[in-house]
Motif scaffolding. Structure first.
Motif, PDB file in Angstrom:
ATOM      1  N   PRO A  89       0.806  -1.227   0.000  1.00 41.30           N
ATOM      2  CA  PRO A  89       0.000   0.000   0.000  1.00 41.30           C
ATOM      3  C   PRO A  89       0.836   1.274   0.000  1.00 41.30           C
ATOM      4  N   GLY A  90       2.014   1.223   0.609  1.00 38.15           N
ATOM      5  CA  GLY A  90       2.872   2.401   0.615  1.00 38.15           C
ATOM      6  C   GLY A  90       3.272   2.823  -0.780  1.00 38.15           C
ATOM      7  N   ALA A  91       3.599   1.858  -1.634  1.00 38.10           N
ATOM      8  CA  ALA A  91       3.964   2.164  -3.017  1.00 38.10           C
ATOM      9  C   ALA A  91       2.785   2.755  -3.773  1.00 38.10           C
ATOM     10  N   ALA A  92       1.588   2.197  -3.526  1.00 41.14           N
ATOM     11  CA  ALA A  92       0.393   2.716  -4.186  1.00 41.14           C
ATOM     12  C   ALA A  92       0.112   4.153  -3.759  1.00 41.14           C
ATOM     13  N   MET A  93       0.311   4.451  -2.468  1.00 43.42           N
ATOM     14  CA  MET A  93       0.069   5.816  -1.984  1.00 43.42           C
ATOM     15  C   MET A  93       1.115   6.791  -2.527  1.00 43.42           C
ATOM     16  N   LEU A  94       2.354   6.336  -2.646  1.00 44.00           N
ATOM     17  CA  LEU A  94       3.399   7.193  -3.213  1.00 44.00           C
ATOM     18  C   LEU A  94       3.083   7.502  -4.669  1.00 44.00           C
ATOM     19  N   GLY A  95       2.637   6.490  -5.410  1.00 43.58           N
ATOM     20  CA  GLY A  95       2.254   6.712  -6.801  1.00 43.58           C
ATOM     21  C   GLY A  95       1.097   7.685  -6.919  1.00 43.58           C
ATOM     22  N   THR A  96       0.135   7.576  -6.006  1.00 47.60           N
ATOM     23  CA  THR A  96      -0.997   8.502  -5.994  1.00 47.60           C
ATOM     24  C   THR A  96      -0.524   9.924  -5.730  1.00 47.60           C
ATOM     25  N   PHE A  97       0.413  10.071  -4.800  1.00 40.72           N
ATOM     26  CA  PHE A  97       0.974  11.389  -4.487  1.00 40.72           C
ATOM     27  C   PHE A  97       1.655  11.994  -5.715  1.00 40.72           C
ATOM     28  N   LEU A  98       2.430  11.178  -6.428  1.00 43.04           N
ATOM     29  CA  LEU A  98       3.120  11.662  -7.627  1.00 43.04           C
ATOM     30  C   LEU A  98       2.121  12.102  -8.698  1.00 43.04           C
ATOM     31  N   ALA A  99       1.032  11.340  -8.831  1.00 41.48           N
ATOM     32  CA  ALA A  99      -0.001  11.714  -9.796  1.00 41.48           C
ATOM     33  C   ALA A  99      -0.604  13.068  -9.435  1.00 41.48           C
ATOM     34  N   PRO A 216     -11.101   4.394  10.840  1.00 41.79           N
ATOM     35  CA  PRO A 216     -10.787   3.680   9.588  1.00 41.79           C
ATOM     36  C   PRO A 216      -9.308   3.322   9.500  1.00 41.79           C
ATOM     37  N   ASP A 217      -8.972   2.571   8.458  1.00 45.06           N
ATOM     38  CA  ASP A 217      -7.594   2.136   8.232  1.00 45.06           C
ATOM     39  C   ASP A 217      -6.813   3.209   7.483  1.00 45.06           C
ATOM     40  N   PHE A 218      -6.376   4.228   8.221  1.00 44.25           N
ATOM     41  CA  PHE A 218      -5.561   5.266   7.604  1.00 44.25           C
ATOM     42  C   PHE A 218      -4.204   4.683   7.203  1.00 44.25           C
ATOM     43  N   ILE A 219      -3.698   5.146   6.061  1.00 45.82           N
ATOM     44  CA  ILE A 219      -2.358   4.767   5.603  1.00 45.82           C
ATOM     45  C   ILE A 219      -1.542   6.049   5.523  1.00 45.82           C
ATOM     46  N   ILE A 220      -0.719   6.283   6.526  1.00 42.06           N
ATOM     47  CA  ILE A 220      -0.010   7.549   6.684  1.00 42.06           C
ATOM     48  C   ILE A 220       1.468   7.362   6.343  1.00 42.06           C
ATOM     49  N   PRO A 221       2.023   8.225   5.479  1.00 40.14           N
ATOM     50  CA  PRO A 221       3.454   8.101   5.154  1.00 40.14           C
ATOM     51  C   PRO A 221       4.325   8.318   6.386  1.00 40.14           C
ATOM     52  N   PHE A 222       5.402   7.554   6.475  1.00 42.19           N
ATOM     53  CA  PHE A 222       6.370   7.575   7.574  1.00 42.19           C
ATOM     54  C   PHE A 222       5.801   7.022   8.881  1.00 42.19           C
ATOM     55  N   VAL A 223       4.513   6.724   8.891  1.00 45.63           N
ATOM     56  CA  VAL A 223       3.882   6.115  10.065  1.00 45.63           C
ATOM     57  C   VAL A 223       3.447   4.693   9.732  1.00 45.63           C
ATOM     58  N   SER A 224       2.638   4.567   8.681  1.00 39.62           N
ATOM     59  CA  SER A 224       2.161   3.250   8.256  1.00 39.62           C
ATOM     60  C   SER A 224       3.162   2.538   7.344  1.00 39.62           C
ATOM     61  N   LYS A 226       7.270   3.075   5.177  1.00 35.44           N
ATOM     62  CA  LYS A 226       8.462   3.850   4.880  1.00 35.44           C
ATOM     63  C   LYS A 226       8.406   4.301   3.423  1.00 35.44           C
ATOM     64  N   VAL A 227       8.547   5.596   3.210  1.00 32.21           N
ATOM     65  CA  VAL A 227       8.480   6.143   1.853  1.00 32.21           C
ATOM     66  C   VAL A 227       9.737   5.737   1.087  1.00 32.21           C
ATOM     67  N   ASN A 228       9.520   5.034  -0.015  1.00 30.81           N
ATOM     68  CA  ASN A 228      10.640   4.540  -0.812  1.00 30.81           C
ATOM     69  C   ASN A 228      10.357   4.805  -2.284  1.00 30.81           C
ATOM     70  N   PHE A 229      10.863   5.917  -2.789  1.00 29.62           N
ATOM     71  CA  PHE A 229      10.628   6.281  -4.179  1.00 29.62           C
ATOM     72  C   PHE A 229      11.376   5.337  -5.117  1.00 29.62           C
ATOM     73  N   THR A 230      10.666   4.884  -6.153  1.00 23.89           N
ATOM     74  CA  THR A 230      11.312   4.126  -7.231  1.00 23.89           C
ATOM     75  C   THR A 230      10.788   4.658  -8.562  1.00 23.89           C
ATOM     76  N   TRP A 231      11.616   4.554  -9.571  1.00 23.76           N
ATOM     77  CA  TRP A 231      11.194   5.023 -10.891  1.00 23.76           C
ATOM     78  C   TRP A 231      10.090   4.145 -11.469  1.00 23.76           C
ATOM     79  N   ASP A 232      10.037   2.892 -11.054  1.00 19.93           N
ATOM     80  CA  ASP A 232       8.959   2.017 -11.531  1.00 19.93           C
ATOM     81  C   ASP A 232       7.592   2.576 -11.133  1.00 19.93           C
ATOM     82  N   ILE A 233       7.482   3.039  -9.900  1.00 16.21           N
ATOM     83  CA  ILE A 233       6.221   3.629  -9.434  1.00 16.21           C
ATOM     84  C   ILE A 233       5.924   4.908 -10.212  1.00 16.21           C
TER      85      ILE A 233
END
Length: 436
Positions: A89-99, A216-224, A226-233
């Motif tokens: 889920p962290g990767a999905a949230m990072l991708g959403t942030f980039l979008a 609810p099931d919050f997914i919080i960066p740096f809490v839920s 670890k933010v790990n940027f990849t070019w694939d995302i």
């Protein structure tokens, strides 16, 4: 079109009107908004909460001049699923942030350079085939949900639930009148749910155990996570954002006609795009799917002629309240998979067909080899799931994202490109269906 308002954009409804009209908008977006997290693996509660906060942010950024509701975007289903495979889920949230950031960058450029460049960058011959891919790429998921039991094996009982749901949704879509014709997805889900209840595949256990108020099931960066940027995302999500911006423009043009205002000029396309991107960023920060303006809610505005932004804000507040209600969230999660599968068969097909319709409405001439080449490459690369592995840092671009990039590049380099004027673009997008 008779768009003389019963309640204009800035008019304040009575408390009774506010409640009933807000519930109406909530129901119109409800089915599609909860379907996206259902397919991705996110919490339906977070989809509701993020849509509520995202809509409020959109209204604020557009200076409470644009009556729009922002729900879950279908365009990101496959990219989000692949992001989950890459890093959870962290990767999905990072991708959403980039979008969301892409929206912000585009909004900034539009505020400085105007908006015609984006219309010329993303003409219908590029966007139409990409929309077709969005619908067809999730076809196997829809069919699997419709036919299989929870163990993944074919079940005629479960397939019958999907068929009843599909039939009901089609009937509501084709024959229903007025407001009911705007909520065929929700109506079809209700009918399918009742049939599933009759045949005994609904489990109310989670509802009985749930509390009225639950976090609810919050997914919080740096809490839920670890933010790990990849070019694939990055390459999974960003190219899709470029295409959904084109859909946003289409919705703003349609909304302008419905309400009788020019939202491209005031409060400005840059503000509405920024509002859409901000809503997506809010989703990324709390655990919701990417956001988009919703055609269903524009349809409600057209039928009711109630354009008050306070009604949309009321719907947003109700969505947030629903998201914190454990009973409602648990009830949503009891919806059997084949019910969602039955709805998805029609909905994803409509998305693909709307891309085809865009090509027809825009009078794309496929006798011209240029158009034929662009559409053909986009469709085969996107549906085939082609993967481009770049020779550095293990970066790869695949599927829909690669198709969108190739489409934009081919449109720019092939001879015969025509500049799309604002009037031409408005005519081409006026009849679009919602895609994302």
């Amino acid at each position: 079109m008779n768009n003389k308002p019963i309640l204009d954009v800035t008019e304040t409804p009575t408390p009774g009107q506010l409640l009933t009209l807000s519930i109406q908008h909530l129901f119109s977006m409800f089915g599609a908004t909860i379907l996206v997290p259902y397919l991705i693996g996110l919490s339906p509660a977070m989809a509701l909460i993020s849509s509520g906060f995202g809509t409020l942010a959109f209204l604020l950024i557009t200076k409470f001049k644009v009556p729009a509701y922002l729900g879950s975007s279908f365009a990101y289903i496959i990219p989000m699923q692949k992001a989950y495979e890459l890093g959870g889920p962290g990767a999905a949230m990072l991708g959403t942030f980039l979008a969301g950031l892409v929206y912000g960058i585009v909004a900034l450029i539009i505020s400085k350079a105007g908006h015609r460049w984006i219309m010329n960058l993303l003409p219908p011959v590029v966007v139409g085939p990409v929309i077709i891919i969005i619908g067809l790429s999730v076809a196997p998921t829809a069919v699997g949900m419709a036919m299989n039991n929870p163990t993944g094996k074919y079940s005629m009982l479960h397939f019958s639930v999907a068929l009843v749901t599909l039939a009901a949704t089609i009937i509501f879509s084709v024959f229903a009148k007025k407001i009911l014709s705007i909520i065929p997805i929700l109506a079809g889900i209700i009918v399918g749910y009742l049939y599933a209840l009759m045949v005994g595949i609904v489990d109310f256990g989670p509802v009985m155990k749930a509390h009225m108020f639950e976090m609810p099931d919050f997914i919080i960066p740096f809490v839920s996570y670890k933010v790990n940027f990849t070019w694939d995302i990055f390459w999974l999500m960003v190219p899709v954002a470029v295409v959904t911006i084109s859909e946003h423009i289409g919705h703003q043009l349609i909304l302008s006609k419905v309400v009788g205002r020019d939202y491209i000029k005031e409060p400005g396309l840059h503000r509405s795009i920024l509002g859409d991107g901000t809503a997506t960023i809010i989703s990324a920060l709390i655990g919701g799917p990417p956001k988009t303006t919703y055609g269903e809610n524009i349809g409600v505005l057209a039928i009711t002629r109630v354009y008050s932004v306070y009604v949309l804000a009321g719907a947003a507040v109700l969505a947030i309240i629903f998201g914190f209600n454990g009973k409602i969230t648990a009830l949503i999660q009891t919806i059997p998979t084949p019910v969602m599968g039955g709805v998805s068969i029609l909905l994803f097909g409509i998305i693909a067909s709307s891309g085809l319709r865009m090509l027809v409405d825009s009078k794309i001439d496929f006798d011209e080899k240029r158009n034929l080449v662009i559409a053909s490459v986009i469709l085969i690369v996107g549906i085939g799931g082609a993967i481009l592995k770049l020779p550095f840092k293990d970066i790869q671009v695949q599927g829909m994202a690669l198709a969108a990039i190739l489409g934009v590049v081919l449109n720019l380099i092939l001879p015969g490109r025509q500049s799309v004027s604002e009037d031409m673009f408005e005519e081409q997008t006026n009849e679009r269906e919602k895609t994302a």
